[in-house]
Design a protein around this motif. Structure first.
Motif, PDB file in Angstrom:
ATOM      1  N   VAL A 148      28.250  76.210  24.876  1.00  0.00           N
ATOM      2  CA  VAL A 148      27.238  76.112  25.925  1.00  0.00           C
ATOM      3  C   VAL A 148      27.894  76.419  27.263  1.00  0.00           C
ATOM      4  CG1 VAL A 148      25.626  74.602  27.154  1.00  0.00           C
ATOM      5  CG2 VAL A 148      25.857  74.428  24.664  1.00  0.00           C
ATOM      6  N   HIS A 149      27.273  77.325  28.006  1.00  0.00           N
ATOM      7  CA  HIS A 149      27.724  77.624  29.364  1.00  0.00           C
ATOM      8  C   HIS A 149      26.578  77.339  30.325  1.00  0.00           C
ATOM      9  CE1 HIS A 149      30.012  79.630  32.559  1.00  0.00           C
ATOM     10  NE2 HIS A 149      28.837  80.089  32.951  1.00  0.00           N
ATOM     11  N   ILE A 150      26.859  76.528  31.339  1.00  0.00           N
ATOM     12  CA  ILE A 150      25.885  76.260  32.391  1.00  0.00           C
ATOM     13  C   ILE A 150      26.331  77.030  33.623  1.00  0.00           C
ATOM     14  CG2 ILE A 150      24.662  74.522  33.729  1.00  0.00           C
ATOM     15  CD1 ILE A 150      24.224  74.299  30.716  1.00  0.00           C
ATOM     16  N   ALA A 151      25.530  78.023  34.014  1.00  0.00           N
ATOM     17  CA  ALA A 151      25.866  78.884  35.144  1.00  0.00           C
ATOM     18  C   ALA A 151      25.258  78.341  36.439  1.00  0.00           C
ATOM     19  CB  ALA A 151      25.368  80.302  34.870  1.00  0.00           C
ATOM     20  N   HIS A 152      25.516  79.062  37.548  1.00  0.00           N
ATOM     21  CA  HIS A 152      24.954  78.652  38.832  1.00  0.00           C
ATOM     22  C   HIS A 152      23.432  78.743  38.811  1.00  0.00           C
ATOM     23  CE1 HIS A 152      28.780  78.262  40.915  1.00  0.00           C
ATOM     24  NE2 HIS A 152      29.151  79.423  40.426  1.00  0.00           N
ATOM     25  N   ASN A 153      22.914  79.807  38.174  1.00  0.00           N
ATOM     26  CA  ASN A 153      21.477  80.027  38.158  1.00  0.00           C
ATOM     27  C   ASN A 153      21.127  80.912  36.964  1.00  0.00           C
ATOM     28  OD1 ASN A 153      22.078  82.785  39.012  1.00  0.00           O
ATOM     29  ND2 ASN A 153      22.324  81.938  41.078  1.00  0.00           N
ATOM     30  N   ALA A 154      19.843  81.200  36.803  1.00  0.00           N
ATOM     31  CA  ALA A 154      19.377  81.979  35.656  1.00  0.00           C
ATOM     32  C   ALA A 154      19.907  83.410  35.682  1.00  0.00           C
ATOM     33  CB  ALA A 154      17.847  81.982  35.622  1.00  0.00           C
ATOM     34  N   ASP A 155      20.009  84.013  36.855  1.00  0.00           N
ATOM     35  CA  ASP A 155      20.506  85.388  36.945  1.00  0.00           C
ATOM     36  C   ASP A 155      21.963  85.475  36.475  1.00  0.00           C
ATOM     37  OD1 ASP A 155      18.082  86.252  37.915  1.00  0.00           O
ATOM     38  OD2 ASP A 155      18.674  86.146  40.023  1.00  0.00           O
ATOM     39  N   ALA A 156      22.762  84.500  36.868  1.00  0.00           N
ATOM     40  CA  ALA A 156      24.168  84.498  36.438  1.00  0.00           C
ATOM     41  C   ALA A 156      24.272  84.317  34.928  1.00  0.00           C
ATOM     42  CB  ALA A 156      24.931  83.399  37.165  1.00  0.00           C
ATOM     43  N   ALA A 157      23.404  83.487  34.355  1.00  0.00           N
ATOM     44  CA  ALA A 157      23.413  83.291  32.907  1.00  0.00           C
ATOM     45  C   ALA A 157      23.029  84.567  32.171  1.00  0.00           C
ATOM     46  CB  ALA A 157      22.465  82.150  32.534  1.00  0.00           C
ATOM     47  N   GLU A 158      22.038  85.286  32.683  1.00  0.00           N
ATOM     48  CA  GLU A 158      21.625  86.551  32.065  1.00  0.00           C
ATOM     49  C   GLU A 158      22.729  87.587  32.122  1.00  0.00           C
ATOM     50  OE1 GLU A 158      19.137  87.718  30.387  1.00  0.00           O
ATOM     51  OE2 GLU A 158      17.895  85.921  30.353  1.00  0.00           O
ATOM     52  N   ALA A 159      23.441  87.651  33.245  1.00  0.00           N
ATOM     53  CA  ALA A 159      24.539  88.608  33.370  1.00  0.00           C
ATOM     54  C   ALA A 159      25.643  88.291  32.360  1.00  0.00           C
ATOM     55  CB  ALA A 159      25.092  88.579  34.792  1.00  0.00           C
ATOM     56  N   LEU A 160      25.938  87.014  32.182  1.00  0.00           N
ATOM     57  CA  LEU A 160      26.943  86.627  31.193  1.00  0.00           C
ATOM     58  C   LEU A 160      26.478  86.934  29.776  1.00  0.00           C
ATOM     59  CD1 LEU A 160      28.247  83.235  32.616  1.00  0.00           C
ATOM     60  CD2 LEU A 160      29.582  85.319  32.263  1.00  0.00           C
ATOM     61  N   LEU A 161      25.198  86.755  29.507  1.00  0.00           N
ATOM     62  CA  LEU A 161      24.665  87.062  28.179  1.00  0.00           C
ATOM     63  C   LEU A 161      24.888  88.528  27.828  1.00  0.00           C
ATOM     64  CD1 LEU A 161      23.058  86.321  25.643  1.00  0.00           C
ATOM     65  CD2 LEU A 161      20.966  86.791  26.948  1.00  0.00           C
ATOM     66  N   ARG A 162      24.654  89.409  28.775  1.00  0.00           N
ATOM     67  CA  ARG A 162      24.864  90.840  28.514  1.00  0.00           C
ATOM     68  C   ARG A 162      26.332  91.132  28.222  1.00  0.00           C
ATOM     69  NH1 ARG A 162      20.942  91.108  32.744  1.00  0.00           N
ATOM     70  NH2 ARG A 162      22.571  91.329  34.326  1.00  0.00           N
ATOM     71  N   ARG A 163      27.217  90.479  28.946  1.00  0.00           N
ATOM     72  CA  ARG A 163      28.648  90.696  28.710  1.00  0.00           C
ATOM     73  C   ARG A 163      29.091  90.143  27.362  1.00  0.00           C
ATOM     74  NH1 ARG A 163      30.545  88.357  34.391  1.00  0.00           N
ATOM     75  NH2 ARG A 163      32.532  88.024  33.274  1.00  0.00           N
ATOM     76  N   VAL A 164      28.554  88.986  26.985  1.00  0.00           N
ATOM     77  CA  VAL A 164      28.889  88.402  25.684  1.00  0.00           C
ATOM     78  C   VAL A 164      28.418  89.309  24.557  1.00  0.00           C
ATOM     79  CG1 VAL A 164      28.313  86.508  24.108  1.00  0.00           C
ATOM     80  CG2 VAL A 164      28.988  86.011  26.472  1.00  0.00           C
ATOM     81  N   ARG A 165      27.212  89.832  24.666  1.00  0.00           N
ATOM     82  CA  ARG A 165      26.683  90.717  23.619  1.00  0.00           C
ATOM     83  C   ARG A 165      27.448  92.029  23.563  1.00  0.00           C
ATOM     84  NH1 ARG A 165      20.144  89.622  24.368  1.00  0.00           N
ATOM     85  NH2 ARG A 165      20.086  87.738  23.052  1.00  0.00           N
ATOM     86  N   ALA A 166      27.931  92.490  24.697  1.00  0.00           N
ATOM     87  CA  ALA A 166      28.711  93.724  24.702  1.00  0.00           C
ATOM     88  C   ALA A 166      30.036  93.535  23.969  1.00  0.00           C
ATOM     89  CB  ALA A 166      28.958  94.172  26.141  1.00  0.00           C
ATOM     90  N   ARG A 167      30.636  92.365  24.102  1.00  0.00           N
ATOM     91  CA  ARG A 167      31.889  92.087  23.390  1.00  0.00           C
ATOM     92  C   ARG A 167      31.658  91.919  21.889  1.00  0.00           C
ATOM     93  NH1 ARG A 167      36.759  90.206  25.482  1.00  0.00           N
ATOM     94  NH2 ARG A 167      36.959  90.237  27.746  1.00  0.00           N
ATOM     95  N   ASP A 168      30.489  91.377  21.529  1.00  0.00           N
ATOM     96  CA  ASP A 168      30.160  91.153  20.118  1.00  0.00           C
ATOM     97  C   ASP A 168      29.459  92.392  19.562  1.00  0.00           C
ATOM     98  OD1 ASP A 168      29.754  89.817  17.666  1.00  0.00           O
ATOM     99  OD2 ASP A 168      27.754  89.207  18.300  1.00  0.00           O
ATOM    100  N   GLY A 169      30.226  93.444  19.391  1.00  0.00           N
ATOM    101  CA  GLY A 169      29.642  94.719  19.002  1.00  0.00           C
ATOM    102  C   GLY A 169      28.957  94.703  17.649  1.00  0.00           C
ATOM    103  N   GLU A 170      29.391  93.839  16.712  1.00  0.00           N
ATOM    104  CA  GLU A 170      28.821  93.803  15.367  1.00  0.00           C
ATOM    105  C   GLU A 170      27.687  92.796  15.222  1.00  0.00           C
ATOM    106  OE1 GLU A 170      31.903  93.230  12.554  1.00  0.00           O
ATOM    107  OE2 GLU A 170      33.098  94.930  13.229  1.00  0.00           O
TER     108      GLU A 170
END
Length: 283
Positions: A214-236
């Protein structure tokens, strides 16, 4: 002279008291010249805290259970408080082991507090459940304004090298995360040793290792940006990740502990405040 013990005398035999582990440890931080430093340290019983030297401005704390594991009837309490604008990384010396219980349940309660604008990485290594183990675990986290958090709990059902399944292992795991008193995340995990829990496609689906991040970010926009980066790393697409407001939740399962860690490490690196994992996490 020998005396025979009559049946009615058995009620007067003392009940054996088994030795059980007790421990309390907590740490508090303060800011000094842009670095996070130790302010308070308390440790009692089998719970110890050590702080290795690092090249980061964050303070790193290692929680150590000197009992070598936990079993039924043990009680451990951990705590950490991060000063405003501070950076704290908490990990464990090794995987925690929950051993066979003779009937009682082991209890582990962790309380964490993160000051305004501070960040906490709660990165304990995996918990290994042995056959017939019983573990009740609670994690309570309180965040102040603009504080952020990355937290993980990973569980292995038995030891990989021994081919164990730990089919009768039991665990109850409860999380509560609040920001300024507002509940932002709650979850409860229960495993009671049933075969359905292990094989159901909606539960473990035959896997022996699983984790929640679980990651709690500053706000919803920061959480969405992190989600995109996490999915990019998880290529499979081997992990599940989603956001709700400022909260990013990641789930992962695997057949072995090593496979699970290989899935998690890239995600954790993306989410930690330091952009790297503690040295103890490196195999």
């Amino acid at each position: 002279m020998n005396f025979a013990l009559m049946p009615q005398d058995q009620a007067y035999l003392p009940t054996p008291t088994l030795q059980r582990a007790r421990g309390i440890a907590r740490i508090g931080t303060q800011q000094r010249d842009g670095r996070t430093c130790l302010k308070t340290l308390f440790q009692e019983g089998c719970c110890k805290i050590r702080m290795p030297k690092t090249h980061s401005s964050a303070l790193e704390a290692v929680f150590i259970n000197t009992a070598g594991g936990i079993t039924g009837g043990d009680h451990l309490q951990w705590g950490a408080s991060v000063a405003p604008q501070g950076r704290l990384v908490v990990t464990t010396q090794a995987c925690e082991r929950s051993y066979r219980s003779t009937g009682d349940t082991a209890h582990v309660h962790t309380r964490l507090r993160v000051g305004a604008g501070a960040h906490l990485d709660w990165l304990p290594q995996e918990t290994i459940l042995f056959e017939a183990s019983k573990l009740d675990r609670q994690l309570d986290i309180h965040l102040e304004e603009d504080a952020t958090l990355t937290a993980i709990e990973a569980v292995l059902l038995g030891r990989d090298a021994m081919g164990e399944q730990a089919l009768s292992a039991e665990i109850s795991d409860n999380w509560r995360i609040r920001r300024n008193g507002r509940l932002v995340h709650a979850e409860a995990t229960r495993i009671r040793g049933g075969i359905d829990e292990r094989q159901s496609l909606s539960l473990l689906a035959g896997n022996r290792a699983f984790a929640s991040v679980v990651h709690i970010a500053h706000n919803a926009d920061a959480a969405e940006a992190l989600l995109r980066r996490v999915r990019a790393r998880d290529g499979e697409g081997m992990i599940g990740a989603s956001t709700t407001g400022e909260r990013l939740v990641v789930r992962a399962m695997a057949q072995t502990g090593l496979a699970l860690r290989r899935l998690l490490v890239p995600t954790l690196v993306e989410l930690t405040g330091a952009g790297a994992l503690p040295r103890l996490w490196h195999l």
